[in-house]
Enzyme design. Sequence first.
Site, PDB file in Angstrom:
ATOM      1  N   THR A   1      -1.536   9.675  -5.603  1.00 42.49           N
ATOM      2  CA  THR A   1      -0.546   8.755  -6.194  1.00 42.49           C
ATOM      3  C   THR A   1       0.833   9.384  -6.054  1.00 42.49           C
ATOM      4  OG1 THR A   1      -2.017   7.679  -7.737  1.00 42.49           O
ATOM      5  CG2 THR A   1       0.226   7.955  -8.509  1.00 42.49           C
TER       6      THR A   1
ATOM      7  N   ASP B   1      -2.411   3.754 -15.563  1.00 46.83           N
ATOM      8  CA  ASP B   1      -1.194   4.252 -16.219  1.00 46.83           C
ATOM      9  C   ASP B   1       0.080   4.065 -15.393  1.00 46.83           C
ATOM     10  OD1 ASP B   1      -2.304   6.163 -14.375  1.00 46.83           O
ATOM     11  OD2 ASP B   1      -0.862   7.619 -15.148  1.00 46.83           O
TER      12      ASP B   1
ATOM     13  N   THR C   1       0.304  11.713 -13.032  1.00 46.88           N
ATOM     14  CA  THR C   1      -0.767  11.425 -12.072  1.00 46.88           C
ATOM     15  C   THR C   1      -2.086  12.029 -12.553  1.00 46.88           C
ATOM     16  OG1 THR C   1      -1.525  11.740  -9.799  1.00 46.88           O
ATOM     17  CG2 THR C   1      -0.029  13.410 -10.646  1.00 46.88           C
ATOM     18  N   GLY C   2      -3.181  11.301 -12.312  1.00 49.37           N
ATOM     19  CA  GLY C   2      -4.503  11.744 -12.753  1.00 49.37           C
ATOM     20  C   GLY C   2      -5.291  10.514 -13.178  1.00 49.37           C
TER      21      GLY C   2
HETATM   22  N1  ASP Z   1      -2.969   7.625 -12.271  1.00 52.21           N
HETATM   23  C1  ASP Z   1      -3.483   6.811 -11.208  1.00 52.21           C
HETATM   24  C2  ASP Z   1      -4.364   5.740 -11.777  1.00 52.21           C
HETATM   25  O1  ASP Z   1      -5.116   6.005 -12.685  1.00 52.21           O
HETATM   26  C3  ASP Z   1      -4.248   7.577 -10.172  1.00 52.21           C
HETATM   27  C4  ASP Z   1      -3.614   8.848  -9.653  1.00 52.21           C
HETATM   28  O2  ASP Z   1      -2.726   9.400 -10.290  1.00 52.21           O
HETATM   29  O3  ASP Z   1      -4.014   9.318  -8.564  1.00 52.21           O
HETATM   30  O4  ASP Z   1      -4.344   4.645 -11.281  1.00 52.21           O
END
Ligand code: ASP
Length: 311
Positions: free
Chosen positions: A174, A205, A224-225
């Site tokens: 992301t 998020d 991110t996560g």
């Molecule tokens: N936070 C993003 C989501 O949950 C994914 C990511 O950060 O890679 O959609």
Amino acid sequence: MKAIIIHGGVRVYGKLKENPERVDELRKAVKMGYETLIEGGSALDAVEASVRYMEDSPLFNAGYGSSLNILGEVELDASIMDGRSLRAGAVGGVKGVRHAITLARAIMEETPHILLVGEGARKFASIIGMEVNEDLVYEARKQLYEAYMKGVGKKGFPSYLPSPELIRNYLADTVGAVAVDDKGRLAAATSTGGIMMKLPGRVGDSAIIGAGTYANEAGACSGTGVGEAAMKVLGAKQVVDLISEGTHPQKAVEEVLRRLWEKTKTPFGFIAIDREGNIGYAHSGVGLWYAFSKGGVIEAHVERRRVKVEE
Ligand code: ASP
């Protein structure tokens, strides 16, 4: 002092492979944002420019190159926020629009709303003249999808749900950016295809102001996560609140990662900036892709050191 820091996602579990091409793309993306600031663009212009660059690159999970949902489709989430006015725009689960961040900005600037989702968001994009039928499926993502689909039903999880193992291994990439301009204005932006094999309609998020993106007159943050974890604690808002109380952005991101772990037992990553151009970046997973540009210096790396959390 003008400055910008961007991220190209966190890897939460598994192995982190060296990827000089991605580091190079991050360097180019941050340069794009910094040059926007040098040319007199606002912090908002800068974060949008950097994120747009990464939405065009298939090496990130945003725009072209996004993760696919369980039906093999791209559904995008994005959000952007202007710190001084607290104006914000966001889009959830939109299809066919390469630059979801620009759509989010248009929602902020041209409508009385903050968040538009799905078909409504796409209709609005079409009304303002954006291309809404782009094929955003990148070959490598398709191969990953097909490999996964072969295993569906065999690994003991229902075909309509992404397995926790899959989320762990394929969640990453992301993109986000936070910046401050010479007038001391702050902005934050985040854009993503979300979690690989997510259910259709799932919004994370990155579309939620306060969870994955937040900015005020003191600080700005992008996360991110696993989005659901940041949504439970409004992670980005917590980081900016700490900065507003005088905490250095580095200390702020580390503290909120610890809180997030304590409450959700989930690794995560944040970048943040304050009015003086102090930056912060940290994660509690395996690695965070990031780059920053400040006072003529450009750096792009993968941060492997993780914040210590109580296991
Ligand atoms: N936070 C993003 C989501 O949950 C994914 C990511 O950060 O890679 O959609």
